[in-house]
Design an enzyme around this catalytic site. Sequence first.
Site, PDB file in Angstrom:
ATOM      1  N   GLN A 197     -24.868 -33.826  37.743  1.00 12.52           N
ATOM      2  CA  GLN A 197     -24.507 -32.597  37.046  1.00 12.52           C
ATOM      3  C   GLN A 197     -25.536 -31.541  37.463  1.00 12.52           C
ATOM      4  O   GLN A 197     -26.585 -31.406  36.848  1.00 12.52           O
ATOM      5  CB  GLN A 197     -24.516 -32.834  35.527  1.00 12.52           C
ATOM      6  N   ALA A 238     -18.233 -28.611  26.616  1.00 10.82           N
ATOM      7  CA  ALA A 238     -18.453 -29.543  27.729  1.00 10.82           C
ATOM      8  C   ALA A 238     -18.698 -28.806  29.048  1.00 10.82           C
ATOM      9  O   ALA A 238     -18.639 -27.576  29.108  1.00 10.82           O
ATOM     10  CB  ALA A 238     -17.254 -30.477  27.851  1.00 10.82           C
ATOM     11  N   HIS A 239     -18.972 -29.566  30.073  1.00 12.04           N
ATOM     12  CA  HIS A 239     -19.322 -28.995  31.379  1.00 12.04           C
ATOM     13  C   HIS A 239     -18.194 -28.176  31.988  1.00 12.04           C
ATOM     14  O   HIS A 239     -17.050 -28.601  31.993  1.00 12.04           O
ATOM     15  CB  HIS A 239     -19.799 -30.049  32.367  1.00 12.04           C
ATOM     16  N   GLY A 240     -18.566 -27.011  32.470  1.00 10.78           N
ATOM     17  CA  GLY A 240     -17.603 -26.191  33.181  1.00 10.78           C
ATOM     18  C   GLY A 240     -16.666 -25.398  32.301  1.00 10.78           C
ATOM     19  O   GLY A 240     -15.768 -24.720  32.796  1.00 10.78           O
TER      20      GLY A 240
END
Lengths: 367, 367, 367
Positions: A197, A238-240
């Site tokens: 990540q 969350a990511h993105g």
Amino acid sequence: MFKLQELAELVGGQVKGNADLQVSGFCSLDNPSPTSISYLEKNKDAAKLSDIMLGALVTTDQLAQYFPDVIIVANPKLAFVSIMERFLSLTKPEPVVGYVHERAVIDPSAEIAETAIVEANVVIGADVVIGEHSRVGANSVLGKGVVIGQHSILYAGVLIYGCCEIGNHVIIHSGTVIGADGFGFVPTKEGHRKFPQVGSVLIEDHVEIGANCCIDRASLDQTVIHSGTKLDNMVQIAHGVRLGSNTVIAAQTGISGSTRVGNWCVIGGQAGFQGHITIGDQSIIAAQSGVFSDLPFKSKVSGYPAKPHAQSLKVLALTFKLPELVEKIKSLEIELDLISGELKGLAKRERRRRQAGEQTPLITPEA
Amino acid sequence: MFKLQELAELVGGQVKGNADLQVSGFCSLDNPSPTSISYLEKNKDAAKLSDIMLGALVTTDQLAQYFPDVIIVANPKLAFVSIMERFLSLTKPEPVVGYVHERAVIDPSAEIAETAIVEANVVIGADVVIGEHSRVGANSVLGKGVVIGQHSILYAGVLIYGCCEIGNHVIIHSGTVIGADGFGFVPTKEGHRKFPQVGSVLIEDHVEIGANCCIDRASLDQTVIHSGTKLDNMVQIAHGVRLGSNTVIAAQTGISGSTRVGNWCVIGGQAGFQGHITIGDQSIIAAQSGVFSDLPFKSKVSGYPAKPHAQSLKVLALTFKLPELVEKIKSLEIELDLISGELKGLAKRERRRRQAGEQTPLITPEA
Amino acid sequence: MFKLQELAELVGGQVKGNADLQVSGFCSLDNPSPTSISYLEKNKDAAKLSDIMLGALVTTDQLAQYFPDVIIVANPKLAFVSIMERFLSLTKPEPVVGYVHERAVIDPSAEIAETAIVEANVVIGADVVIGEHSRVGANSVLGKGVVIGQHSILYAGVLIYGCCEIGNHVIIHSGTVIGADGFGFVPTKEGHRKFPQVGSVLIEDHVEIGANCCIDRASLDQTVIHSGTKLDNMVQIAHGVRLGSNTVIAAQTGISGSTRVGNWCVIGGQAGFQGHITIGDQSIIAAQSGVFSDLPFKSKVSGYPAKPHAQSLKVLALTFKLPELVEKIKSLEIELDLISGELKGLAKRERRRRQAGEQTPLITPEA
């Protein structure tokens, strides 16, 4: 202490009653004080309230009749905010000169503005930048390369991983973690292999983030919260994910990876969003919704899975009528049985009549 | 090491079996030890358990028959707590004299009782008061004016904003944030304007709060958790909420602003409560419920939206019978078609008979 | 900088296009760069993507046709992980020699491996053991007797209560609390009496735990997370839970006390599990499920209460058809009324005919 008239002028309102009334502070309607000012938006309790010993009130034209000393405005809550801020400014301590607490641990390469405050036990990594008038609360940790803009407040115990960027006038409450790894793994026979990540997080200006939230760094690019968006406590981003501007998200809601939420959305608490979907601007998502697909501009949804609110309400209402429906179906079955029996009787008698030699040459055999 | 008889006396129970049995400690039924004591409340596994090599057991009169050496009591779990505490007191270290760790950062105006413990890296603001025998865990932060009563324990990393008040015998677990701003904004064309959150939080005596919870400060008054109430981990208590006494709330539940929850309520995990509602005393709210309206005294509800539990169960059961109901409706439609066809046949034949010159002077035309 | 051929060899793939293409880094498809490599698994956007100026791509045989310079592999995402790691290793800083920051507070009885890193303001209790190459992030707190294996990473602000054990190659993100008391009380007339939580927590090798999670200590034995299991942020693991190996759990899910989850399960976000149940290996539990009973091996469930996914989907679909069903039932009722009326007419006319002296000696009286 202000005269009612002074406060009215502050908020562009009109006094009804004693314009010279001395107002010493503000209060809630639950704890009224005869020398303080409060606000009332909805008429539900107006008649009842007029009996208790209120001081002044900011309210609407329509509700003003019930109270002796009021400031009439179109938006009482907004006006009350201005009045609160006026009172609060009176009691504000001297503007603190910037300082770095001697017990903060600061990497020598960090650039901390002169007017910034860094409290005790803060740990600041290499290449961190902290802008003018920003404050980093006690026991916070800023990883390598974190950038904090101007006039931003990080309360105690905020934890920010390396390379995340925080804008101006941002507020981040205690216990919030920004930039932890997104949840990305590739399953293999031997186990789940971590997808590195290596992206980051960007929090734009005027964003407020509640306590104990998590805003994960992107896998490759950036997780972004655009300006003016407000998150309540324990929200999971969350990511993105990309959150638009001026969106509000209530507590304990979670938004899965790469989902994009528009501007000016209102999202209730404990809602969940699938990953890789897009939510249109100005959408309203009810508390505890489960959103599993794209939503167009100005959607208003609720339920699991989230559907247009009117539809969800109708379906829910019918669900609670299932016992009734089941009874109706039973009645239909019984009635149908009766009718069927009766019909058989009729048909049988007819048959017998025919067999008994009636004149029935025109009649076709029964099905 | 205690004799079984001694432990029985401690809990007001009666020995069945060897009263002189030496008991060296306590254990669970999953990891039994022949020299330890455990407890059993439910008979589900009694027969099975009697085969494994247990030591002593605290249990009910009814279950005592299955085991050789038991203490019989009405409430085995409660008695077992007393026995655990007795053993634990044996191994307790010397009572620690109060101290403030040299690495704690204490404002000179703070008053810390002599018997209190303040661990390393704790940051304590101006005018904080910490009562006798209380302990503040490492890396916790207490804002200006926080008051902690006596015999309270804050584990490591508890973050308390200014002016919040914590009672006596309170336990707060790590990562919990008390007194962060409530989620209050007034939307304007330019963005969401912050409604100042100038109230505070009051946690009364004997409250326990799990890890990573959030208890927000009120906008204007106080968020209150009354005495004896217990919160599990990650519970969200919004601004202005009032929780009654002796209520228990399981993990990840969220209660929205200004809602009032009664005394002795039991609330499952991941439940959500709308703001500005009132929950009656002794109510039971099932896990994952969505509570959107007031509930009277002794309510027992579940589901989304929360309804009386019996109703919710019935509705859920019927929901899962929908495929069956749909089939029934289809059958009804088919049967009705058949009947309709048959009836048409009968009517047609009757009509023909009439047209064929039957004696039908009394018959009215068909509808 | 690598040639495409070199990267293909690294991942055991086959080049299609320019094997000598110089690749300077990796990127996402959202932010493509002509000198970087990305990956593509699904063909949804392949045609569209072929128009943008991509560099190299790791993809499948099937999708390779759309792009000029590709590495063909069976599992593009997995291969991409290897390529990312290769690039990341280039920019890795010199391996840091182990150190204990001068501002860490370490009990003299703690054993810290020479290659371990203990960052600023970490507080380490008595008898703690930290293995080789492990890292404890700033402001973390490790209680008495905590054991950390080798090559494990605790990010900033991780809070671990006494006697918990963490394996090798474990990653724990910021704000996570391990070993807080389980939620155990025995109600009495005077209030809820605390059931002492004297067990501990064991986290096995290669586990990753997200930010702001809670893993409670067991009452009497151990809460266990077996090797290779991955938790997202804000996951709640109650006392005595046992999670199998290689299970993944998305954010905000909660698992109640003593529940056992098998190996290789996949659990969505915001799901809830009742206590004392057992979930079979390789089960898939959808986001927002409410799991209230045991699930066998390879279950695939969703909904509230969780049922086999196909059944849940069917029931949900039918729920949303309730308005239609209600209409159908209404139509049936109307039709039945009509038929009933018609039938009555027929029967009435028949009766009259009979009464009018027809030859009906064989006919039985109507029901």
